[in-house]
Design a protein around this motif. Sequence first.
Motif, mmCIF file in Angstrom:
data_model
loop_
_atom_site.group_PDB
_atom_site.id
_atom_site.type_symbol
_atom_site.label_atom_id
_atom_site.label_comp_id
_atom_site.label_asym_id
_atom_site.label_seq_id
_atom_site.Cartn_x
_atom_site.Cartn_y
_atom_site.Cartn_z
ATOM 1 N N SER A 26 0.891 -1.150 0.000
ATOM 2 C CA SER A 26 0.000 0.000 0.000
ATOM 3 C C SER A 26 0.930 1.202 0.000
ATOM 4 O O SER A 26 1.790 1.324 0.873
ATOM 5 N N ASP A 27 0.781 2.077 -0.992
ATOM 6 C CA ASP A 27 1.739 3.174 -1.150
ATOM 7 C C ASP A 27 1.017 4.505 -1.377
ATOM 8 O O ASP A 27 0.572 4.797 -2.480
ATOM 9 N N TYR A 39 -3.097 11.308 4.692
ATOM 10 C CA TYR A 39 -3.982 10.702 5.681
ATOM 11 C C TYR A 39 -5.096 9.935 4.986
ATOM 12 O O TYR A 39 -5.511 10.292 3.890
ATOM 13 N N ASP A 40 -5.606 8.878 5.655
ATOM 14 C CA ASP A 40 -6.776 8.196 5.106
ATOM 15 C C ASP A 40 -8.029 8.941 5.552
ATOM 16 O O ASP A 40 -7.950 9.961 6.251
ATOM 17 N N SER A 41 -9.214 8.472 5.178
ATOM 18 C CA SER A 41 -10.466 9.177 5.481
ATOM 19 C C SER A 41 -10.798 9.168 6.971
ATOM 20 O O SER A 41 -11.691 9.882 7.412
ATOM 21 N N TYR A 42 -10.076 8.374 7.762
ATOM 22 C CA TYR A 42 -10.279 8.336 9.218
ATOM 23 C C TYR A 42 -9.253 9.192 9.962
ATOM 24 O O TYR A 42 -9.244 9.235 11.177
ATOM 25 N N ALA A 61 -4.380 -3.941 6.749
ATOM 26 C CA ALA A 61 -4.715 -2.520 6.700
ATOM 27 C C ALA A 61 -5.791 -2.264 7.746
ATOM 28 O O ALA A 61 -6.829 -2.917 7.741
ATOM 29 N N ALA A 62 -5.526 -1.349 8.670
ATOM 30 C CA ALA A 62 -6.489 -1.105 9.738
ATOM 31 C C ALA A 62 -6.436 0.339 10.208
ATOM 32 O O ALA A 62 -5.364 0.847 10.516
ATOM 33 N N VAL A 78 -5.948 0.986 3.033
ATOM 34 C CA VAL A 78 -5.136 0.714 1.848
ATOM 35 C C VAL A 78 -5.200 1.932 0.933
ATOM 36 O O VAL A 78 -6.269 2.482 0.689
ATOM 37 N N SER A 79 -4.049 2.351 0.434
ATOM 38 C CA SER A 79 -4.003 3.463 -0.519
ATOM 39 C C SER A 79 -3.721 2.894 -1.906
ATOM 40 O O SER A 79 -4.296 1.880 -2.271
ATOM 41 N N ASN A 80 -2.828 3.491 -2.675
ATOM 42 C CA ASN A 80 -2.489 2.965 -3.999
ATOM 43 C C ASN A 80 -1.876 1.578 -3.847
ATOM 44 O O ASN A 80 -1.102 1.324 -2.940
ATOM 45 N N ILE A 81 -2.240 0.689 -4.755
ATOM 46 C CA ILE A 81 -1.729 -0.683 -4.731
ATOM 47 C C ILE A 81 -0.501 -0.759 -5.630
ATOM 48 O O ILE A 81 -0.572 -0.456 -6.817
#
Length: 178
Positions: A26-27, A39-42, A61-62, A78-81
């Motif tokens: 995850s990049d 940042y992720d949506s959380y 991923a958590a 998870v971001s870009n795979i």
Amino acid sequence: GVLLFLFYQESTIVQNFEGEKITIFSDPSVKGGLLTGKYDSYGTLLKKYPIIENGKFVNIAANKQYATYLNIPAIGSVSNINVSAGKQSIKDLLNEKTYVLSRFSTFEPNGTTGAFSGEIRSGYFIKNGKKIQVKGGSVTGLMDNAMKEVYFSKEIIQEGKYIGPKFIKVCNLDIAGK
């Protein structure tokens, strides 16, 4: 989350493996990637981390909520795979028994059994050195069998949130149709 937890602890994803072992990261720092960000949506700070490394699950991923439930580090969604390239060129991976399939109808494995099927929308078959168009028919199989012999091209593409091999050869599939 529970099914992923069963595979955690650096467990091998496929037994009796013959092909190339997959590595997936995850990049969040892929330039131009759809899920590039800090940042992720959380609100979890993102960093590059391996999900599968040399054919073994190494991270789940958590976000903070699920990490607390599972008692694991909060590493974010998870971001870009990013899938690692293989050792062979696309040309080297093709042979007379190869179907090159590029579009399918829905193609989601069953989360419990690993069984999958998809209607072939477009592709071609190589026969006597010529490409013969394939439209229609189906691809079916079980993830455990399909992933036993997989090869990745050394050519890389970037599309949306994916960066990785342009061509993936999967050897243990059932193909029906003309």
